[in-house]
Design a protein around this motif. Sequence first.
Motif, mmCIF file in Angstrom:
data_model
loop_
_atom_site.group_PDB
_atom_site.id
_atom_site.type_symbol
_atom_site.label_atom_id
_atom_site.label_comp_id
_atom_site.label_asym_id
_atom_site.label_seq_id
_atom_site.Cartn_x
_atom_site.Cartn_y
_atom_site.Cartn_z
ATOM 1 N N THR A 47 0.799 -1.219 0.000
ATOM 2 C CA THR A 47 0.000 0.000 0.000
ATOM 3 C C THR A 47 0.830 1.266 0.000
ATOM 4 O O THR A 47 0.320 2.319 0.278
ATOM 5 N N LEU A 53 -6.785 0.060 3.666
ATOM 6 C CA LEU A 53 -7.915 -0.234 2.790
ATOM 7 C C LEU A 53 -8.749 -1.294 3.466
ATOM 8 O O LEU A 53 -8.272 -2.408 3.673
ATOM 9 N N ALA A 65 -14.985 -1.116 -1.037
ATOM 10 C CA ALA A 65 -13.682 -0.774 -0.464
ATOM 11 C C ALA A 65 -13.786 0.592 0.189
ATOM 12 O O ALA A 65 -14.428 1.494 -0.337
ATOM 13 N N PRO A 67 -11.113 3.292 1.737
ATOM 14 C CA PRO A 67 -9.763 3.669 2.166
ATOM 15 C C PRO A 67 -9.834 4.523 3.436
ATOM 16 O O PRO A 67 -10.635 5.449 3.517
ATOM 17 N N LEU A 367 -10.931 5.555 -5.425
ATOM 18 C CA LEU A 367 -10.780 4.130 -5.133
ATOM 19 C C LEU A 367 -12.071 3.427 -4.746
ATOM 20 O O LEU A 367 -12.313 2.323 -5.223
#
Lengths: 395, 175, 204
Positions: A47, A53, A65, A67, A367
């Motif tokens: 990462t 994550l 997901a 983050p 993301l």
Amino acid sequence: MSTTEQPTTPGFEVDPAAFRHLADAQVNVELDTGDMILNMGPQHPATHGTLRLVVRLDGERVIAADPVIGYMHRGYEKLTEFRTYPQVTTLINRIDWLSSFANEVPFVHAAEQLMEIEAPPRAQYIRTALTELSRIATFLLFLGEMGLQVGALTPAFYGFRDREHVLNLIEAATGGRFHPNFNRIGGLKDDLPWGWISETRNVMKIVLDACDVFEDLVVGNEIFQARTRSIGIIPGELGASYGVSGSNLRASGVDWDLRRDGAPYLAYPDLDFQVFTHPDGDSFSRYWVRLQETRESARMVLQLLDGMPAGPIMAKVPRIIKVPEGEAWVETENPLGQMGYYVVSKGATGPFRVKIRSASFSNVSILPWMLRGVYVPDVVTILASLYFILGDIDR
Amino acid sequence: MGLADSGLLQKPAAKPLTWLLNYSRKYSIWMFQWGLACCAIEMGAALASPRYDMMRLGVIPFPASPRQADLVVISGTVTDKMAPAIRRLYEQMPDPKYVISMGSCANCGGPYWDSYSVTKGIDQILPIDVYVPGCPPRPEALIEAVVMLQERIQNEGIGNDEMRKRWLGEPVNVG
Amino acid sequence: MADSATLTSRITDALGDAVVDQGEARGTLVIRVRPDAWRSSAEILRRTLGFDYLSFIAGIDWMPAPVVGLVEGDTSTPAQPSDMTFGVAGSAGRFQVFAHVQSTAQHAGVTVRTDVEEADPRVESWVSVYPGADWHERECWEMYGFVFEGHPSLRHLYLPSEFEGHPLRKDFPLLAREVKPWPGLTDVEPMPGGDDEAGEEGTA
């Protein structure tokens, strides 16, 4: 469906239809899997620093997901309110710590705009050369380290080795391998040392050769292509609305480069360079675009060296820097993307408010959208191809 | 109870054995492959770059898991959010373990000494063996820190009580 | 690059009566809109005018920070003026939220700003217009305490969940500076050989 006679074991009641079902090649069995929550980070080899994550998985596929950032939040915007302008330049080159020189440039430019002074042309050229050198240094690390994330160990060593040559140059000019703190409001701290220009020419040849090596070794590699093509596609329009910038957006086909299209800064108006875009928007195209940009940066440095003007490297500035009242917004094309500083000044020796617009913050905000439906190994590839720096995200 | 935990290796009669054990230990340090911030890049340059190759000293950065590591280098700024994670990772390392604090952010908060979210020095939560000043320290400085640590390891248990303490995880006076 | 006068008139025409004030900052045009037209201005900017790129959303607190730990003759810590002045587009009060949007096709950008009430800081959320506003608004809430209405989940972004207070507000003290003033106090002595070089007032 084939019919098979199942021998019945005495005392073992079984439904032959169910057995037939399992014995067939077409397995239609619904394995009951619950969702698993996997926590990657904040310490994780893939990462790139302290990014956490939290992914919800269904088998190997990511459903959602999230983050979690902030493990490197140092409170820059509050700290700048308590520092004078030269002290702020010391602090801000630790935001994007791989291409430190490039972080100072927009802030110093903003202060110079508010003070209505201009750095002399030689200083602008040297600043541009050092910015492009830090871009090359960052991208060489990226080219090597994305290979590492995908599973190839060799490109990482090549990346680090070639980066050393560029860091040598930056160190010879500024005194520090990174975090040079070389910009001053009004120019630069020092002029270039003897022999720097010829040494840079040699190093740019090395860099261009290194790019060819990366092209053969990594880009042409079947496994790399299989791992990165069609992985992590960012549509251009969506990327723009998330604030994705830099090579990431150019790899999605959006033709926008602040060195060419934004407000003119440094010596870029004098240079002749090409901007690369790629229509695909996947991880491979992001790698490809950065490779081409590394080559282009090396050519730009050679142009700058050829056209370097003579002259002073510092404008006339007072001893104690007081920036008049006003607001300024300067955005530049940093290696990670669009970096901007919105400086609000009230006439004191330090800024009143500095809003630091960092590129990786917006790059990473996409993301949650991008990681849906992606396999876990591809998560690593996507993180590597987006190329963020934690200091840039968290500031 | 092993030889080291019970202090048997610290007796003068066992000195050659202790010396040999320390000699082999100091040249086979497994370093936890982890970095926080800018200092991590210099640490990476010290390890992976062919110029400042730290692997020639025996320091191999293989383990990405703390369970198999002897040495952790805290390289970079420690924030209050990250500090519990660092403490947990440190506690997962098996004894004897060593910590090098690299960079001024890890030593004392560094340039962010007045920030609301930065821990002013990792020594608030971990015991540190070697401090490396600099922002960032050059790879040579980190290599010197590793060499100093190796000297320390070599002298453990020879004329002092350090080996037993390290094996048992007790606090050691780094003076 | 679009000509800034035509750009200004296009934007103000499109935004219409939402515009309260406008000003010129170096490098961008600043337009202040009514607080209840914050989201609709974003819609107009994105759909009608084609500003598809969200650069940032941030807050600003115009109150002058209380000065602590300032030693007499210390030039290495800045002293801000103690009267509350507002920026180029004016402000109704202490808090404002501002955002910068750009157009990737036309290579132009604009900063929009609006006032936020001090007692009950509520702002309309831009998430339905620009999906990237999600994280920026979370940061703004965390740092200033502005509540964004319509945001899916306003929770901490940078700080641990137990953190109390909103750090970027000017009345949030930096305790380290109060306990111990800046240790890098330097003398302002003239440099040998003349005064025409910019000096450094202590480095961090």
